[in-house]
Design a protein around this motif. Structure first.
Motif, PDB file in Angstrom:
ATOM      1  N   ALA A  88      -6.670  17.470 -44.604  1.00  0.00           N
ATOM      2  CA  ALA A  88      -6.631  16.307 -45.189  1.00  0.00           C
ATOM      3  C   ALA A  88      -7.277  15.268 -44.297  1.00  0.00           C
ATOM      4  O   ALA A  88      -6.942  15.639 -42.935  1.00  0.00           O
ATOM      5  CB  ALA A  88      -5.169  16.043 -45.469  1.00  0.00           C
ATOM      6  N   PHE A  89      -7.873  14.312 -44.844  1.00  0.00           N
ATOM      7  CA  PHE A  89      -8.479  13.200 -43.880  1.00  0.00           C
ATOM      8  C   PHE A  89      -8.639  11.930 -44.700  1.00  0.00           C
ATOM      9  O   PHE A  89      -8.762  12.008 -45.837  1.00  0.00           O
ATOM     10  CB  PHE A  89      -9.754  13.735 -43.258  1.00  0.00           C
ATOM     11  N   ALA A  90      -8.718  11.092 -43.965  1.00  0.00           N
ATOM     12  CA  ALA A  90      -9.103   9.335 -44.467  1.00  0.00           C
ATOM     13  C   ALA A  90     -10.509   9.060 -43.931  1.00  0.00           C
ATOM     14  O   ALA A  90     -10.654   9.475 -42.680  1.00  0.00           O
ATOM     15  CB  ALA A  90      -7.965   8.435 -44.153  1.00  0.00           C
ATOM     16  N   ALA A  91     -11.277   8.679 -44.501  1.00  0.00           N
ATOM     17  CA  ALA A  91     -12.663   8.337 -44.084  1.00  0.00           C
ATOM     18  C   ALA A  91     -13.159   7.186 -45.074  1.00  0.00           C
ATOM     19  O   ALA A  91     -13.027   6.984 -46.333  1.00  0.00           O
ATOM     20  CB  ALA A  91     -13.569   9.448 -44.454  1.00  0.00           C
ATOM     21  N   GLY A  92     -13.972   6.241 -44.380  1.00  0.00           N
ATOM     22  CA  GLY A  92     -14.913   5.098 -45.025  1.00  0.00           C
ATOM     23  C   GLY A  92     -16.011   5.739 -45.443  1.00  0.00           C
ATOM     24  O   GLY A  92     -16.528   6.849 -44.953  1.00  0.00           O
ATOM     25  N   PRO A  93     -16.726   5.340 -46.467  1.00  0.00           N
ATOM     26  CA  PRO A  93     -18.348   5.667 -46.740  1.00  0.00           C
ATOM     27  C   PRO A  93     -19.065   6.002 -45.534  1.00  0.00           C
ATOM     28  O   PRO A  93     -19.866   6.595 -45.785  1.00  0.00           O
ATOM     29  CB  PRO A  93     -18.757   4.589 -47.802  1.00  0.00           C
TER      30      PRO A  93
END
Length: 402
Positions: free
Chosen positions: A202-207
């Motif tokens: 799992a990860f969070a990322a911006g474009p």
């Protein structure tokens, strides 16, 4: 009168469902599309859009006579006790019992097939389309492995309110799988933030965040894709659609040696379903170069599969394809394949066409173009891969008229 309507609160009897997650009422002979309601209810609604002569739009603000199928909203941030301007978007059916959600989606699908696709009532009855439940929780929560959120000017994170670009800050995401929800920050930078629970973690990322590819597994096969590339969001969706495509393909019409096609193929998920154990020849066509490159690698063990990076419309006009005898599989974006692509496929007279659709109206419109060129749907399955929303997925097989 129209200038005075916006902001007015009116009592409405909700009559039926419409495409787009809203219900239909009438007021003084005019159609009113009402959000956050369902057929059979009487609601107090606030007019939000009075610009059109034939219809208005409204938000339910209080339920006066509830439907027996109304349930507490699965997401408090989207519940009716909030002001409509502060209701989180993306869960517009979350106040409806799951079985009724599926029946309403079935109504929309059947109506679209007749009203837009031009099918007769008898043809629709023969197809007997019904939106089916898929593996997962009955209440539809924890059904999204990928969630796109937005960031306001102060850095607060949340979805847009329905039909707006206004960020609603939230502190929970019950529709997301837990691994994605745990990544929800209070604040972030940029304008968008994706929370992803992939087979690689799992990860969070911006474009603009640099991140390597991830791997998803479907049955015994692995699929590599860009970290923020397209992949079905429901945990069960890849397997459900793989199975549906295999059921849709008529083996009596499938020629393993024909120039079989998988159009809008992404990273090769459905091409693999068509290829089977590798004895079926198939070309997958995808316009996004990185996805196409991944498709080539993902299908490398299938000796008769190849991947082409091209726009589907350009591919169909640039080569004499599809050829008679081929099986054509297509999974276009939500807007559908469109008249030109449908015409090119239909006029080439392949043996069969399997159409995977995520919008019933776009599907119906394209089926109408197929019908005008002598094709009819032979089978149709539909699935509730987007619970607590108005969206659905459908898989249809088309064959030439006898």
């Amino acid at each position: 009168m129209a200038d005075e309507a916006r902001g007015r609160e009116v009592e409405l009897d909700v009559l039926r469902i419409a495409h787009g997650g809203v219900a239909v009422a009438e007021l003084d002979g005019r159609v009113v599309f009402v959000a956050d309601s369902l057929p059979g209810e009487r609601v107090l609604a606030r007019i939000t859009d009075d610009r059109h002569d034939r219809f208005w739009r409204a938000d339910a603000v209080r339920v006066l006579e509830p439907s027996p199928d109304r349930v507490p909203h699965v997401w408090a941030a989207a519940a009716i006790d909030r002001d409509p301007a502060q209701r989180a978007g993306g869960a517009e059916f979350g106040h409806i019992a799951p079985a009724r959600q599926r029946r309403l989606k079935t109504e929309v699908l059947r109506d679209a097939l007749q009203r837009i696709g031009g099918l007769t009532a008898e043809q629709v009855a023969a197809l007997d389309p019904a939106v089916a439940a898929v593996p997962g929780r009955e209440d539809g929560i924890r059904s999204r492995t990928r969630v796109r959120l937005h960031v306001d000017r102060s850095g607060r994170v949340g979805p847009f309110a329905a039909r707006s670009k206004r960020v609603v800050p939230v502190d929970d995401l019950p529709l997301a799988v837990e691994a994605a929800e745990r990544l929800l920050p209070r604040r972030a930078r940029g304008r968008e933030l994706d929370l992803v629970a992939s087979g690689s973690g799992a990860f969070a990322a911006g474009p603009r965040d640099a991140r390597g590819p991830v791997v998803e597994r479907v049955g015994e096969r692995e699929f590599r894709l860009e970290a923020l590339g397209f992949w079905q969001v429901h945990p069960a969706a890849p397997a459900v659609l793989t199975g549906a495509v295999r059921r849709a393909v008529d083996p009596a019409l499938l020629d393993p040696d024909a120039d079989n096609l998988d159009l809008y193929g992404g990273v090769g998920l459905l091409a693999a379903a068509l290829a089977g154990d590798g004895d079926v020849r198939v070309t997958t066509v995808e316009s996004e170069p990185r996805a196409s490159a991944h498709a080539a690698a993902n299908l490398a063990d299938l000796p008769r599969a190849r991947a082409v990076a091209a726009r589907v419309d350009a591919f169909l006009t640039g080569e004499p394809v599809p050829r008679p005898g081929a099986t054509v599989l297509l999974d276009p974006p939500r807007s559908g394949a469109g008249a030109d692509v449908v015409a090119a496929i239909a006029d080439a007279r392949p043996a069969q066409v399997v159409y995977v659709a995520c919008d019933p109206v776009a599907l119906a419109r394209d089926l109408g173009v197929f019908a005008s060129r002598g094709w009819r749907p032979a089978t149709l399955e539909a699935f509730d891969l987007f619970p607590n929303t108005h969206h659905l997925e459908a898989v249809a097989r088309l064959v030439p008229d006898a």
